[in-house]
Scaffold this motif. Structure first.
Motif, PDB file in Angstrom:
ATOM      1  N   GLY A 105      41.142   8.453 -67.783  1.00 51.10           N
ATOM      2  CA  GLY A 105      42.022   9.121 -68.910  1.00 51.10           C
ATOM      3  C   GLY A 105      43.276   9.065 -68.810  1.00 51.10           C
ATOM      4  N   ASP A 106      43.986   9.688 -69.663  1.00 53.29           N
ATOM      5  CA  ASP A 106      45.814   9.323 -70.112  1.00 53.29           C
ATOM      6  C   ASP A 106      46.385   9.791 -68.587  1.00 53.29           C
ATOM      7  OD1 ASP A 106      44.875  12.944 -70.054  1.00 53.29           O
ATOM      8  OD2 ASP A 106      46.655  13.205 -70.862  1.00 53.29           O
ATOM      9  N   VAL A 107      45.903  10.764 -67.919  1.00 49.13           N
ATOM     10  CA  VAL A 107      47.223  10.611 -66.130  1.00 49.13           C
ATOM     11  C   VAL A 107      47.005   9.563 -65.873  1.00 49.13           C
ATOM     12  CG1 VAL A 107      46.531  12.249 -64.110  1.00 49.13           C
ATOM     13  CG2 VAL A 107      46.712  13.552 -66.294  1.00 49.13           C
ATOM     14  N   GLU A 108      45.331   8.529 -65.650  1.00 43.79           N
ATOM     15  CA  GLU A 108      45.183   7.451 -64.834  1.00 43.79           C
ATOM     16  C   GLU A 108      46.012   6.353 -65.568  1.00 43.79           C
ATOM     17  OE1 GLU A 108      43.539   4.515 -61.914  1.00 43.79           O
ATOM     18  OE2 GLU A 108      43.794   7.262 -62.079  1.00 43.79           O
ATOM     19  N   LEU A 109      45.661   6.186 -67.181  1.00 44.72           N
ATOM     20  CA  LEU A 109      47.036   5.516 -67.417  1.00 44.72           C
ATOM     21  C   LEU A 109      48.341   5.334 -67.455  1.00 44.72           C
ATOM     22  CD1 LEU A 109      46.983   2.690 -69.574  1.00 44.72           C
ATOM     23  CD2 LEU A 109      47.437   4.674 -71.555  1.00 44.72           C
ATOM     24  N   ALA A 110      48.923   7.070 -67.558  1.00 39.49           N
ATOM     25  CA  ALA A 110      50.662   7.396 -67.369  1.00 39.49           C
ATOM     26  C   ALA A 110      50.507   6.689 -65.916  1.00 39.49           C
ATOM     27  CB  ALA A 110      50.577   8.813 -67.623  1.00 39.49           C
ATOM     28  N   TRP A 111      49.578   7.000 -64.605  1.00 42.05           N
ATOM     29  CA  TRP A 111      50.411   6.988 -63.809  1.00 42.05           C
ATOM     30  C   TRP A 111      49.838   4.993 -63.484  1.00 42.05           C
ATOM     31  CZ3 TRP A 111      52.024   8.396 -58.825  1.00 42.05           C
ATOM     32  CH2 TRP A 111      51.509   8.125 -57.981  1.00 42.05           C
ATOM     33  N   ARG A 112      49.372   3.963 -64.090  1.00 42.68           N
ATOM     34  CA  ARG A 112      49.187   2.924 -63.903  1.00 42.68           C
ATOM     35  C   ARG A 112      50.312   1.733 -64.779  1.00 42.68           C
ATOM     36  NH1 ARG A 112      44.479   0.159 -62.068  1.00 42.68           N
ATOM     37  NH2 ARG A 112      43.136   1.924 -61.291  1.00 42.68           N
ATOM     38  N   LEU A 113      51.083   2.979 -65.621  1.00 40.30           N
ATOM     39  CA  LEU A 113      52.177   2.631 -66.839  1.00 40.30           C
ATOM     40  C   LEU A 113      53.126   3.125 -65.878  1.00 40.30           C
ATOM     41  CD1 LEU A 113      51.029   2.328 -69.781  1.00 40.30           C
ATOM     42  CD2 LEU A 113      51.045   0.275 -68.648  1.00 40.30           C
ATOM     43  N   LEU A 166      57.409   6.829 -69.865  1.00 41.38           N
ATOM     44  CA  LEU A 166      57.863   5.696 -70.441  1.00 41.38           C
ATOM     45  C   LEU A 166      59.119   6.053 -71.199  1.00 41.38           C
ATOM     46  CD1 LEU A 166      53.863   4.762 -71.856  1.00 41.38           C
ATOM     47  CD2 LEU A 166      55.307   3.740 -70.334  1.00 41.38           C
ATOM     48  N   GLY A 167      59.312   6.937 -71.652  1.00 42.65           N
ATOM     49  CA  GLY A 167      60.398   7.472 -72.756  1.00 42.65           C
ATOM     50  C   GLY A 167      61.087   6.845 -71.127  1.00 42.65           C
ATOM     51  N   GLU A 168      63.093   7.418 -72.298  1.00 42.01           N
ATOM     52  CA  GLU A 168      64.424   7.147 -71.762  1.00 42.01           C
ATOM     53  C   GLU A 168      64.498   7.867 -70.598  1.00 42.01           C
ATOM     54  OE1 GLU A 168      66.696   6.817 -75.217  1.00 42.01           O
ATOM     55  OE2 GLU A 168      65.189   5.781 -76.628  1.00 42.01           O
ATOM     56  N   THR A 169      64.554   8.995 -70.791  1.00 42.22           N
ATOM     57  CA  THR A 169      64.609   9.521 -69.495  1.00 42.22           C
ATOM     58  C   THR A 169      64.019   9.293 -67.939  1.00 42.22           C
ATOM     59  OG1 THR A 169      64.803  11.776 -70.779  1.00 42.22           O
ATOM     60  CG2 THR A 169      64.806  11.800 -68.213  1.00 42.22           C
ATOM     61  N   GLU A 170      65.045   8.954 -67.576  1.00 44.01           N
ATOM     62  CA  GLU A 170      64.423   8.624 -65.761  1.00 44.01           C
ATOM     63  C   GLU A 170      64.750   9.628 -65.473  1.00 44.01           C
ATOM     64  OE1 GLU A 170      65.891   5.113 -64.159  1.00 44.01           O
ATOM     65  OE2 GLU A 170      66.890   4.071 -65.764  1.00 44.01           O
ATOM     66  N   TYR A 171      63.557   9.945 -65.118  1.00 41.47           N
ATOM     67  CA  TYR A 171      63.321  11.609 -63.381  1.00 41.47           C
ATOM     68  C   TYR A 171      64.003  11.406 -61.994  1.00 41.47           C
ATOM     69  CZ  TYR A 171      62.223  13.374 -67.929  1.00 41.47           C
ATOM     70  OH  TYR A 171      61.951  14.218 -69.639  1.00 41.47           O
ATOM     71  N   ASP A 172      63.629  11.947 -61.526  1.00 42.19           N
ATOM     72  CA  ASP A 172      64.385  12.075 -59.769  1.00 42.19           C
ATOM     73  C   ASP A 172      62.785  12.316 -59.596  1.00 42.19           C
ATOM     74  OD1 ASP A 172      66.545  11.404 -59.310  1.00 42.19           O
ATOM     75  OD2 ASP A 172      66.647  13.293 -60.515  1.00 42.19           O
ATOM     76  N   VAL A 173      61.754  13.281 -60.077  1.00 44.30           N
ATOM     77  CA  VAL A 173      60.493  14.166 -59.487  1.00 44.30           C
ATOM     78  C   VAL A 173      59.813  13.993 -61.006  1.00 44.30           C
ATOM     79  CG1 VAL A 173      61.590  16.027 -58.673  1.00 44.30           C
ATOM     80  CG2 VAL A 173      59.617  15.425 -57.981  1.00 44.30           C
ATOM     81  N   LEU A 174      58.794  14.647 -60.823  1.00 46.83           N
ATOM     82  CA  LEU A 174      57.744  14.660 -62.024  1.00 46.83           C
ATOM     83  C   LEU A 174      57.628  16.073 -61.103  1.00 46.83           C
ATOM     84  CD1 LEU A 174      56.953  12.329 -63.944  1.00 46.83           C
ATOM     85  CD2 LEU A 174      58.584  14.148 -64.692  1.00 46.83           C
ATOM     86  N   ALA A 175      57.320  17.541 -61.902  1.00 43.34           N
ATOM     87  CA  ALA A 175      56.486  18.181 -61.594  1.00 43.34           C
ATOM     88  C   ALA A 175      54.424  18.873 -62.458  1.00 43.34           C
ATOM     89  CB  ALA A 175      57.103  19.433 -61.781  1.00 43.34           C
ATOM     90  N   VAL A 176      53.656  18.136 -61.875  1.00 40.98           N
ATOM     91  CA  VAL A 176      52.566  17.631 -62.480  1.00 40.98           C
ATOM     92  C   VAL A 176      51.875  18.608 -62.891  1.00 40.98           C
ATOM     93  CG1 VAL A 176      50.932  15.566 -63.742  1.00 40.98           C
ATOM     94  CG2 VAL A 176      53.477  15.783 -61.962  1.00 40.98           C
ATOM     95  N   GLU A 177      51.468  19.207 -63.791  1.00 40.96           N
ATOM     96  CA  GLU A 177      50.030  20.070 -64.034  1.00 40.96           C
ATOM     97  C   GLU A 177      48.676  19.358 -64.572  1.00 40.96           C
ATOM     98  OE1 GLU A 177      47.919  23.276 -66.705  1.00 40.96           O
ATOM     99  OE2 GLU A 177      49.901  23.305 -67.293  1.00 40.96           O
ATOM    100  N   LEU A 178      47.871  19.362 -63.402  1.00 38.91           N
ATOM    101  CA  LEU A 178      46.310  18.673 -63.745  1.00 38.91           C
ATOM    102  C   LEU A 178      45.095  20.119 -63.648  1.00 38.91           C
ATOM    103  CD1 LEU A 178      47.226  15.881 -61.599  1.00 38.91           C
ATOM    104  CD2 LEU A 178      47.848  15.179 -63.515  1.00 38.91           C
ATOM    105  N   SER A 179      44.685  19.367 -64.778  1.00 38.48           N
ATOM    106  CA  SER A 179      43.406  19.793 -64.794  1.00 38.48           C
ATOM    107  C   SER A 179      41.753  19.269 -64.487  1.00 38.48           C
ATOM    108  CB  SER A 179      42.927  20.349 -66.605  1.00 38.48           C
ATOM    109  OG  SER A 179      42.433  18.911 -67.051  1.00 38.48           O
ATOM    110  N   SER A 180      40.681  20.219 -63.763  1.00 40.20           N
ATOM    111  CA  SER A 180      39.508  18.766 -62.925  1.00 40.20           C
ATOM    112  C   SER A 180      39.612  18.257 -63.941  1.00 40.20           C
ATOM    113  CB  SER A 180      38.811  20.480 -63.199  1.00 40.20           C
ATOM    114  OG  SER A 180      38.295  20.628 -64.263  1.00 40.20           O
ATOM    115  N   TYR A 181      39.234  18.194 -65.449  1.00 45.58           N
ATOM    116  CA  TYR A 181      39.468  17.020 -66.323  1.00 45.58           C
ATOM    117  C   TYR A 181      40.313  15.970 -66.164  1.00 45.58           C
ATOM    118  CZ  TYR A 181      37.221  20.672 -69.217  1.00 45.58           C
ATOM    119  OH  TYR A 181      36.020  22.269 -69.859  1.00 45.58           O
ATOM    120  N   GLN A 182      40.996  16.340 -66.111  1.00 43.92           N
ATOM    121  CA  GLN A 182      42.398  15.219 -66.301  1.00 43.92           C
ATOM    122  C   GLN A 182      41.917  14.147 -64.352  1.00 43.92           C
ATOM    123  OE1 GLN A 182      45.464  17.209 -66.425  1.00 43.92           O
ATOM    124  NE2 GLN A 182      46.222  16.426 -68.507  1.00 43.92           N
TER     125      GLN A 182
END
Length: 481
Positions: A105-113, A166-182
């Motif tokens: 899914g897109d979440v997996e791709l984001a996690w890998r990238l 992948l954006g320009e902002t470097e975050y310290d931590v992300l608050a991530v909402e995940l659905s059962s589909y994702q």
């Protein structure tokens, strides 16, 4: 190519990747993969005007797009990246499984990238559950911001995870909402800490069974490093923690609306307290905030605040930041939103309560209620909901296509409660519903829109339904002014 072989460390140049679905996740995925040299083919079931316009933009970049054919696996495909809503039994995925092609899914791709470009990847604090995800993630982001951390609320909340990592902002931590589909399509996700807020039957047509739905929710705990946060009032969430394979030293942290035990967060005398992230949790508790710091202080929203606080504390956030973040938080529209007080009657919009579990929490927040309910039931039954709420109901106004199901439950379990059954499914029915609810209400009551149903029989979405309710209430307020 095995599922563990495609990652950010692999040269994407020339890799054949099929992206399933145009839209908020498919288009960013196609662009990101194309930019890294992958040979991308996008397949999409629809072939309407909007899809053709989106396809033209991608084709201008050199991406192949096949409209009206989302079922066939393109030749040479080495990886499929899917939009989260595509069901697992689609022919495309069956063909991929037969060919040994991994599906992400897109979440997996984001996690890998994440972490590409040489920068340190931001840890993820993940939230899932049947209800309350968006509110909890936004509360969590507010707390993290109050602690001075660079963060964002992302994921199923509407902000693309790919854009965040992948954006320009470097975050310290992300608050991530995940659905059962994702989560179903995210096999290698490993969060810093995660929470499952609650579990109730939902999306069973997609998952096939309650067990499969729960198992996909439980994936959020896999590989957690510091804390698996569960709801002490919902044993199914604690069961998922027990079944998870986590890193050594990761702890189970409960939250409760009562007094907390060791390794829990809870409420004592109107104070949110922490007995999990303190030096001596057997004997000590840390005050975090007051119940009145939570907006609104309804029971289920206090539970959301405790879950957000637990994740923030797992990340090392100080107690004062929890308090300041909760005070700064403002809920989204149509989530227990106070619209107006008219003649000593409170009018509250919880159009987001689209299933019985969410509506049960909403009804529990008020003592005496005129309940506006109905819409598309999506296979739900209402006996348990009505039984639990019967003593709080001053009256009920029913609207929508499946209102008879709620009326029948009221007849069985709350026969003494007055019911107004509006035989209308036009959008103008909401104004009449508010008028009839006002007739039933007495000073001190709450007129509560908490439909327990989806909105699409009458409105484009729950937002439009909530706006119709708010407009009708404000019109009455203007008349009485």
């Amino acid at each position: 190519m095995g599922s563990q072989e495609v990652s950010s460390t692999v040269d994407w140049q020339g890799k054949h990747v099929t992206v399933a679905g145009l839209g908020v996740s498919g288009i960013p995925a196609a662009r990101a993969l194309h930019e890294r040299g992958a040979l991308v083919t996008v397949v999409n079931d629809g072939d309407d005007e909007r899809a053709r316009a989106q396809a033209a933009e991608l084709e201008a970049l050199g991406i192949t797009v096949r409209l009206g054919d989302g079922a066939t696996l393109p030749p040479s495909t080495e990886l499929v990246v899917t939009a989260p809503g595509w069901q697992p039994d689609k022919p495309l995925f069956l063909a991929a499984a037969e060919a040994g092609v991994p599906v992400w899914g897109d979440v997996e791709l984001a996690w890998r990238l994440r972490g590409t470009g040489g920068r340190e990847p931001a840890p993820w604090l993940a939230v899932t559950g049947t209800n309350g995800k968006t509110t909890t993630v936004r509360m969590l982001a507010s707390i993290l911001e109050a602690a001075g951390l660079r963060t964002a609320a992302v994921g199923n909340i509407g902000v693309s995870l790919l854009d965040a990592v992948l954006g320009e902002t470097e975050y310290d931590v992300l608050a991530v909402e995940l659905s059962s589909y994702q989560l179903h399509w995210a096999p290698s996700l490993r969060a810093h800490s995660a929470a499952v807020l609650n579990l109730a039957p939902d999306h069973l047509d997609w998952h096939g069974s309650m067990a499969a739905y729960a198992a996909d929710k439980g994936r959020v705990y896999e590989g957690n490093k510091v804390a698996c946060v569960y709801n002490a009032a919902d044993p199914a969430t604690e069961d998922l923690v027990r079944e998870a394979d986590v890193e050594e030293g990761c702890r189970a942290i409960g939250f409760t609306l009562g007094a907390p035990g060791p390794s829990q967060l809870g409420v004592v005398d109107g104070i949110l307290v922490d007995r999990a992230f303190v030096a001596n949790r057997q004997k000590q508790a840390q005050e975090l905030a007051e119940v009145t710091d939570v907006n609104p202080p309804a029971p289920h929203n206090i539970a959301n605040a405790l879950a957000a606080a637990a994740l923030a504390r797992a990340f090392g956030v100080a107690p004062a930041a929890v308090r300041d973040g909760l005070r700064a938080f403002r809920p989204d529209a149509h989530r227990i939103e106070h619209v107006a007080d008219i003649d000593e009657v409170r009018y509250v919009d919880d159009s987001k309560a689209t299933n019985t579990h969410a509506t049960e929490a909403s009804l529990a927040a008020y003592e005496s209620i005129v309940w506006i309910a109905g819409g598309l039931a999506k296979g739900a039954t209402f006996d348990e909901l009505v039984t639990g709420a019967a003593k709080r109901l001053r009256g009920v106004v029913l609207i929508g296509a499946d209102r008879a199901l709620i009326r029948e439950a009221l007849t069985r379990h709350a026969p003494e409660v007055p019911v107004v059954d509006l035989d209308r499914t036009d959008t103008g029915a909401m104004s009449e519903a508010v008028a009839r609810a006002a007739e039933l209400a007495r000073p001190g009551d709450t007129v509560l829109l908490a439909p327990a149903c989806a909105s699409m029989d009458m409105f484009t979405n729950y937002n439009k339904r909530g706006e119709a309710f708010a407009d009708a209430v404000r019109a009455r307020a203007d008349e009485s002014a």
